[in-house]
Design a protein around this motif. Sequence first.
Motif, short mmCIF file in Angstrom:
data_model
loop_
_atom_site.label_atom_id
_atom_site.label_comp_id
_atom_site.label_asym_id
_atom_site.label_seq_id
_atom_site.Cartn_x
_atom_site.Cartn_y
_atom_site.Cartn_z
N LEU A 25 42.06 45.79 52.32
CA LEU A 25 41.13 44.73 51.94
C LEU A 25 40.39 44.20 53.16
O LEU A 25 39.17 44.03 53.14
CB LEU A 25 41.89 43.60 51.24
N ILE A 26 41.13 43.93 54.24
CA ILE A 26 40.51 43.37 55.44
C ILE A 26 39.48 44.35 56.02
O ILE A 26 38.40 43.95 56.47
CB ILE A 26 41.60 43.02 56.47
N LEU A 27 39.81 45.63 55.99
CA LEU A 27 38.91 46.64 56.56
C LEU A 27 37.64 46.83 55.73
O LEU A 27 36.58 47.14 56.27
CB LEU A 27 39.64 47.99 56.67
N THR A 28 37.76 46.64 54.43
CA THR A 28 36.65 47.01 53.54
C THR A 28 35.89 45.83 52.97
O THR A 28 34.89 46.03 52.27
CB THR A 28 37.17 47.85 52.36
N VAL A 29 36.33 44.60 53.23
CA VAL A 29 35.73 43.46 52.55
C VAL A 29 34.23 43.35 52.84
O VAL A 29 33.44 42.96 51.95
CB VAL A 29 36.48 42.15 52.91
N GLY A 30 33.80 43.71 54.05
CA GLY A 30 32.36 43.69 54.36
C GLY A 30 31.57 44.68 53.52
O GLY A 30 30.63 44.30 52.81
N VAL A 51 37.09 33.66 49.93
CA VAL A 51 37.59 33.41 48.58
C VAL A 51 38.48 34.56 48.13
O VAL A 51 39.53 34.37 47.50
CB VAL A 51 36.42 33.20 47.60
N THR A 52 38.07 35.79 48.45
CA THR A 52 38.85 36.96 48.04
C THR A 52 40.22 36.97 48.69
O THR A 52 41.24 37.20 48.03
CB THR A 52 38.09 38.24 48.42
N ILE A 53 40.26 36.71 50.00
CA ILE A 53 41.55 36.68 50.69
C ILE A 53 42.40 35.52 50.18
O ILE A 53 43.61 35.66 49.99
CB ILE A 53 41.32 36.58 52.21
N ALA A 54 41.77 34.38 49.93
CA ALA A 54 42.52 33.23 49.40
C ALA A 54 43.10 33.53 48.02
O ALA A 54 44.24 33.17 47.71
CB ALA A 54 41.60 32.01 49.33
N ALA A 55 42.31 34.22 47.17
CA ALA A 55 42.79 34.57 45.83
C ALA A 55 43.99 35.52 45.92
O ALA A 55 44.96 35.40 45.15
CB ALA A 55 41.67 35.22 45.02
N THR A 56 43.92 36.45 46.87
CA THR A 56 45.04 37.37 47.07
C THR A 56 46.29 36.63 47.51
O THR A 56 47.39 36.86 47.00
CB THR A 56 44.67 38.45 48.11
N LEU A 57 46.13 35.71 48.46
CA LEU A 57 47.27 34.94 48.95
C LEU A 57 47.84 34.03 47.87
O LEU A 57 49.07 33.86 47.78
CB LEU A 57 46.85 34.12 50.16
N LEU A 58 46.96 33.45 47.06
CA LEU A 58 47.45 32.63 45.94
C LEU A 58 48.27 33.49 44.99
O LEU A 58 49.33 33.07 44.50
CB LEU A 58 46.27 32.01 45.21
N PHE A 108 43.37 39.06 42.76
CA PHE A 108 44.38 38.06 42.41
C PHE A 108 45.56 38.73 41.70
O PHE A 108 46.73 38.45 41.99
CB PHE A 108 43.77 36.98 41.52
N VAL A 109 45.26 39.65 40.78
CA VAL A 109 46.33 40.35 40.05
C VAL A 109 47.14 41.22 41.00
O VAL A 109 48.37 41.29 40.91
CB VAL A 109 45.74 41.19 38.90
N VAL A 110 46.46 41.89 41.93
CA VAL A 110 47.17 42.67 42.94
C VAL A 110 48.11 41.76 43.75
O VAL A 110 49.26 42.12 44.04
CB VAL A 110 46.19 43.38 43.88
N GLY A 111 47.64 40.56 44.09
CA GLY A 111 48.47 39.62 44.82
C GLY A 111 49.71 39.22 44.05
O GLY A 111 50.80 39.10 44.62
N LEU A 112 49.57 39.04 42.74
CA LEU A 112 50.73 38.74 41.90
C LEU A 112 51.80 39.81 42.03
O LEU A 112 53.00 39.53 42.18
CB LEU A 112 50.32 38.61 40.43
#
Length: 208
Positions: A25-30, A51-58, A108-112
């Motif tokens: 995610l970090i490598l490809t977010v751009g 927002v994407t990283i925050a959603a993943t962490l949540l 977000f679902v992946v983070g879950l």
Amino acid sequence: DRRQWYTLLAANLGWVFDGYETYALILTVGPVFRQLLPAAQLGALPFYAGVTIAATLLGWGIGGIIGGILADYIGRKRTLIYAILAYSLTTGLTALAWSWTSFIALRFVVGLAIGSEWGTGAAMVAEMWPPQHRGKGAGLMQCGLGIGFFLASLAWLFVSPLGPTAWRWMFVIGVLPALATLWVRRGIDEPAAWAETDRRRREAVAQQ
């Protein structure tokens, strides 16, 4: 013994896969948002990335709670299998994202699923490894995250030249951990500590 090493290997692989998925995610977010955002919104790319990283962490936090509850009721092994399957499949679906909202929702679902796997793997190692070696076992398990970061970087080295859609292939590769569930299903056992606790819980419920 062999069962304890297999349990550690399963938990470590979970962390390796999590590390790959997280760093991908970090490598490809751009590149992701340069393709998914309208041209007029590209100036806000850092906001969408945040927002994407925050959603993943949540998702990680909530998934850890859900996974902990599930692991207590249906078992460590089954929860680990479901978590690995869930983040493998949803990572693959991320490659099909058609808008920034769909991408963030899938993240977000992946983070879950990742949060569920982390807690379950840690519980399995803690319950299977003897107390005098538990710290070493936890350290060996967690080193998988760094290995996953390295594998993601290596994959991006070869995938990035594929052009604007290269990020999609990074997430397609993330489907591969699903194969590990076949081995987890056969190769590891439920910790005896959980099995005994589950037996007592069932007996208590039956007596009510």
